[in-house]
Write an enzyme that holds these catalytic residues in place. Structure first.
Site, short mmCIF file in Angstrom:
data_model
loop_
_atom_site.label_atom_id
_atom_site.label_comp_id
_atom_site.label_asym_id
_atom_site.label_seq_id
_atom_site.Cartn_x
_atom_site.Cartn_y
_atom_site.Cartn_z
N HIS A 180 0.87 -1.17 0.00
CA HIS A 180 0.00 0.00 0.00
C HIS A 180 0.90 1.22 0.00
O HIS A 180 1.73 1.38 0.88
CB HIS A 180 -0.92 0.00 1.22
CG HIS A 180 -1.80 1.21 1.24
ND1 HIS A 180 -3.03 1.22 0.62
CD2 HIS A 180 -1.61 2.45 1.75
CE1 HIS A 180 -3.56 2.43 0.76
NE2 HIS A 180 -2.73 3.18 1.44
N CYS A 181 0.75 2.08 -0.98
CA CYS A 181 1.62 3.24 -1.09
C CYS A 181 0.89 4.47 -0.60
O CYS A 181 -0.14 4.85 -1.18
CB CYS A 181 2.06 3.42 -2.54
SG CYS A 181 3.08 4.86 -2.78
N VAL A 182 1.40 5.11 0.47
CA VAL A 182 0.70 6.28 0.99
C VAL A 182 0.85 7.49 0.08
O VAL A 182 0.01 8.39 0.09
CB VAL A 182 1.15 6.66 2.42
CG1 VAL A 182 0.67 5.65 3.42
CG2 VAL A 182 2.63 6.85 2.50
#
Ligand SMILES: *[C@@H]1O[C@H](CO)[C@@H](O)[C@H](O)[C@H]1NC(C)=O
Ligand SMILES: [Zn+2]
Ligand SMILES: [Zn+2]
Length: 348
Positions: A180-182
């Site tokens: 998951h890439c913020v």
């Protein structure tokens, strides 16, 4: 302000930026997160309860819930760098005879990068849904090592396709889950890994190109001013030749914003280059970051905290079969750019 104070502020700000970029580039297991966790442990007993609760709330909002904070931060940093480039560096470079073509490359890269950035943010990474799960189960075969048939997600109550994983931030299972890439506020999975790679490449090129143009400009200024051959009179009235330190100090005091930006860009460039290399390597060997961690025996942080740890999430490292997914570099890359479609197989 004297040079040392200014320089100290500069170093602190750049280091903070580096830590931010490292920590929040989407890797949960980075050394920086460990460092941060230990700092939190040391500081926790001496801070008041309400402050602790507030910072926990902020961290939770930022990293465990979907929000656009990092997208705004991203746009802000980009705007500052481009404003600085346009208002100071661009004019200087023009005066020094740089061609318009070379000076327009950063703007072209900006458009290209934002296009892929938009796709990363907006496109579905490959969510496992009730309607499509039957077809999605056939996209990849179970390997019996990291992914076993017949397991379903504790939260979504849907069967888990091979290579998929539940994202706790988005609260959904994602096919070929990478991380998951913020920064893009989205998972990276089956359908958007290609955009993510192209986005990383263009971002890296952007930082590198602006850094090169700015460095070139400063070099021209130094050569042109004859600073290297000059001398100055020190406190004791002695003639001293100017060394590199003097030149750096001079540049820093004459163009503080430009030098600051250059330092920031150089660091960002090297960090991104490392990250790009890692993700290109993964793409070439047909692995996801998730599988890379698992096959190295890292404990998975995404396991459901309330249930007993998922045995699939912390297997013993299996170094003998590190690239068991790979079917040749080109085919692996082809699969990233043309991901397999979930087609329903006829059950007799
Ligand atoms: C990538 O790995 C998966 C693992 O299950 C495999 O099914 C797929 O065929 C591999 N693709 C390539 C191009 O090697
Ligand atoms: Zn799930
Ligand atoms: Zn997610």
């Amino acid at each position: 302000m004297d040079f040392l104070t200014l320089f100290a502020i500069y170093v602190v700000v750049v280091l903070t930026c580096i830590v931010l970029v490292c920590k929040y580039s989407g890797q949960q297991q980075s050394p920086f997160s460990m460092l941060l966790n230990s700092v939190v442990k040391v500081v926790a007993p001496i801070t008041p309860k309400c402050l602790q609760r507030f910072s926990q709330w902020v961290l939770h909002r930022l990293f465990h819930q979907r929000n656009n904070m990092f997208i705004y931060l991203h746009i802000l940093l980009e705007t500052v760098v481009y404003a600085e480039f346009t208002y100071e560096v661009f004019g200087f470079c023009r005066e020094m005879g740089a061609s318009l073509t070379s000076l327009s490359v950063p703007y072209i890269l900006l458009v290209v990068k934002n296009f892929f950035f938009y796709l990363c943010v907006k496109r579905d990474p490959g969510t496992v849904t009730k309607k499509k799960v039957a077809a999605q189960l056939h996209v990849y075969p179970y390997d019996g090592k990291l992914f076993h048939p017949g397991v379903s997600c504790q939260t979504c109550h849907l069967a888990k396709p091979a290579r998929s994983k539940h994202c706790r931030v988005c609260n959904r299972c994602v096919q070929r889950f990478d991380h998951h890439c913020v920064w893009v506020n989205n998972c990276i999975g089956l359908k958007n890994t290609r955009y993510f790679l192209l986005y990383l490449f263009s971002l890296c090129a952007m930082a590198g190109d602006i850094a090169l143009l700015t460095g070139d400009m400063l070099l021209h200024v130094v050569l042109w001013s004859g600073l290297l051959r000059a001398s100055y009179v020190d406190d004791h009235g002695q003639q001293q030749p100017t060394g590199p330190l003097f030149v750096i100090q001079h540049l820093f005091l004459t163009f503080p914003r430009i030098v600051f930006m250059l330092g920031f860009l150089v660091f960002v460039f090297f960090l991104l280059a490392g990250y790009v290399l890692f993700h290109s390597y993964l793409a070439l060997v047909n692995q996801t970051s998730n599988e890379w961690y698992k096959s190295r025996g890292y404990v998975c942080q995404h396991c459901h905290p309330t249930t007993t740890p998922d045995p699939l999430c912390s297997p013993a490292p299996d170094h003998s079969k590190r690239h068991y997914y790979s079917r040749g570099l080109l085919k692996n890359l082809g699969e990233i750019f043309f991901p397999p479609q979930a087609v329903k197989k006829k059950d007799n």
